[in-house]
Design an enzyme around this catalytic site. Structure first.
Site, mmCIF file in Angstrom:
data_model
loop_
_atom_site.group_PDB
_atom_site.id
_atom_site.type_symbol
_atom_site.label_atom_id
_atom_site.label_comp_id
_atom_site.label_asym_id
_atom_site.label_seq_id
_atom_site.Cartn_x
_atom_site.Cartn_y
_atom_site.Cartn_z
ATOM 1 C CG ASP A 173 -2.119 -0.891 1.084
ATOM 2 O OD1 ASP A 173 -2.623 -1.021 -0.048
ATOM 3 O OD2 ASP A 173 -2.560 -1.463 2.090
ATOM 4 C CB THR A 174 3.439 2.539 2.309
ATOM 5 O OG1 THR A 174 4.169 1.315 2.426
ATOM 6 C CG2 THR A 174 2.532 2.664 3.518
#
Length: 401
Positions: A173-174
């Site tokens: 996600d990051t």
């Protein structure tokens, strides 16, 4: 600090971001914009909000305060025409729209790129999803864990005698949020030259693929498949975690000159010329016994003692930090790597500061995420859309905001 666009500072001050995403990938992208001074308006569903408001250890949804920092949070029901109209009006005054819904969702709501660019031809739409906006898998739901597996990292993580591990954070996600930000700033540069907006298509699996170094060439050129190797990289030695008498320490001395300094630091200068360890290739071939030899030396000393002697001999060394170690570290303090913020729920909260650091126009964390759902709805709709309190009240009563 008052939560308004006017309090923003940093290199992206003056830009406006409309965040329609939830969970981590889209909100992390918007967090990066907000850290650098952009006015980020986060849109959440009325009565529900971003699930990150409640995620975390029981009673401690602390990640919300990080991923919602610097954002003005409003509510709008995107499933209803009136809520969609609010977004369209906000898009006219925005530079970027961030969304991380399943591909096709925004189009179903009449908020796809072709719809939004009619409102604002220069809009840059940042779209983050598990598999991207195109291809046979695009419509599948895609979480970070699946993207990490498909991108190749999950197979490599952990010990070779058990199932692959995970990083303990939402790495996919990051990374997707970070790459999306890079793409958005590239699109902004293009718009400055042409006035033309575009779509930034960031897939979680491709964000992982991007960091896999020579994984694919190793297979296609030499028919070699990397396997899990635990705490070290095969043939890169010495570079591992070693035991001290009171903890763990990392020593990285795989270059010839650095290895020579390590030998001196350990009081074993004869190892420099030992044919088993004298070259990079030899050390890789004898990695296991070399690691054992170093561990025999480190385990009789405290990690502070190991660190001190390594620093004295210019050998890269580091303790294996946990959160409490960061709080006591003078380097973290000197670089303001952590920041204390006022918090509606927690009183004060300490979190990671803005990164990277800019010398002339640094970003800042100006406030933590608001606890109240729709905390800035009235402010934003009044300031940007010129709605009256009566109009806003009518929208509230009908469940639109």
């Amino acid at each position: 600090m008052e939560n308004t666009a006017e309090t923003a500072q940093g290199p992206l001050a003056g830009l406006r971001v409309l965040e329609l995403g939830q969970l981590i990938a889209g909100p992390f992208c918007a967090q990066l914009f907000g850290d650098m001074g952009a006015d980020v308006i986060k849109v959440e569903a009325p009565g529900q909000g971003d699930p990150m408001r409640t995620w975390g250890r029981t009673g401690y949804p602390l990640l919300w305060s990080v991923c919602a920092r610097n954002k003005r949070c409003i509510t709008a029901n995107l499933r209803e025409k009136e809520g969609q109209d609010i977004v369209r009006q906000l898009v006219r005054q925005a530079d970027f729209v961030i969304e991380n819904f399943r591909p096709g969702t925004m189009e179903k709501w009449g908020l796809g790129y072709e719809d939004l660019k009619k409102e604002n031809p220069g809009i840059i739409m940042i779209r983050i999803s598990g598999y991207g906006q195109t291809g046979p898998y695009s419509k599948r739901p895609g979480y970070a864990s699946v993207g990490e597996a498909m991108g190749g990292v999950r197979y490599l993580m952990g010990e070779p005698d058990r199932k692959p591990s995970r990083a303990g954070i939402s790495l996919g996600d990051t990374l997707a949020g970070t790459f999306a930000t890079v793409g958005a700033l590239a699109a902004l540069h293009h718009r400055e030259k042409t006035g033309e907006g575009q779509v930034v298509d960031a897939a979680i699996y491709e964000s992982i693929l991007a960091i896999t170094e020579s994984l694919v060439p190793e297979y296609t050129v030499e028919n070699f498949t990397r396997e899990r190797s635990g705490s070290y990289l095969p043939a890169i030695a010495p570079s591992n975690i070693y035991d001290g008498s009171d903890g763990m320490v990392i020593i990285a001395a795989n270059q010839n000159t650095v290895f020579a300094r390590l030998c001196d630091a350990m009081g074993r200068p004869e190892l420099k010329d030992d044919p088993r360890y004298a070259t990079h290739v030899a050390r890789g071939e004898n990695q296991e016994e070399l690691d054992a030899l170093i561990n025999d030396w480190t385990r009789t000393r405290t990690i502070d003692e190991v660190e001190a002697v390594m620093i004295e001999h210019a050998v890269p060394v580091g303790k294996v930090y946990r959160a409490r170690d960061m709080l006591d570290d003078p380097h973290f303090a000197a670089r303001d790597a952590l920041v204390d913020l006022a918090s509606e729920r927690w009183g004060t909260i300490k979190m990671q500061n803005v990164f990277p650091k800019l010398s002339a126009t640094p970003g800042s964390v100006r406030w933590s995420g608001p606890e109240t759902l729709g905390a800035h709805t009235e402010q934003v709709l009044t300031e940007l859309l010129d709605l009256t309190p009566e109009q806003i009240g009518k929208l509230r009563n009908s469940g639109i905001v």
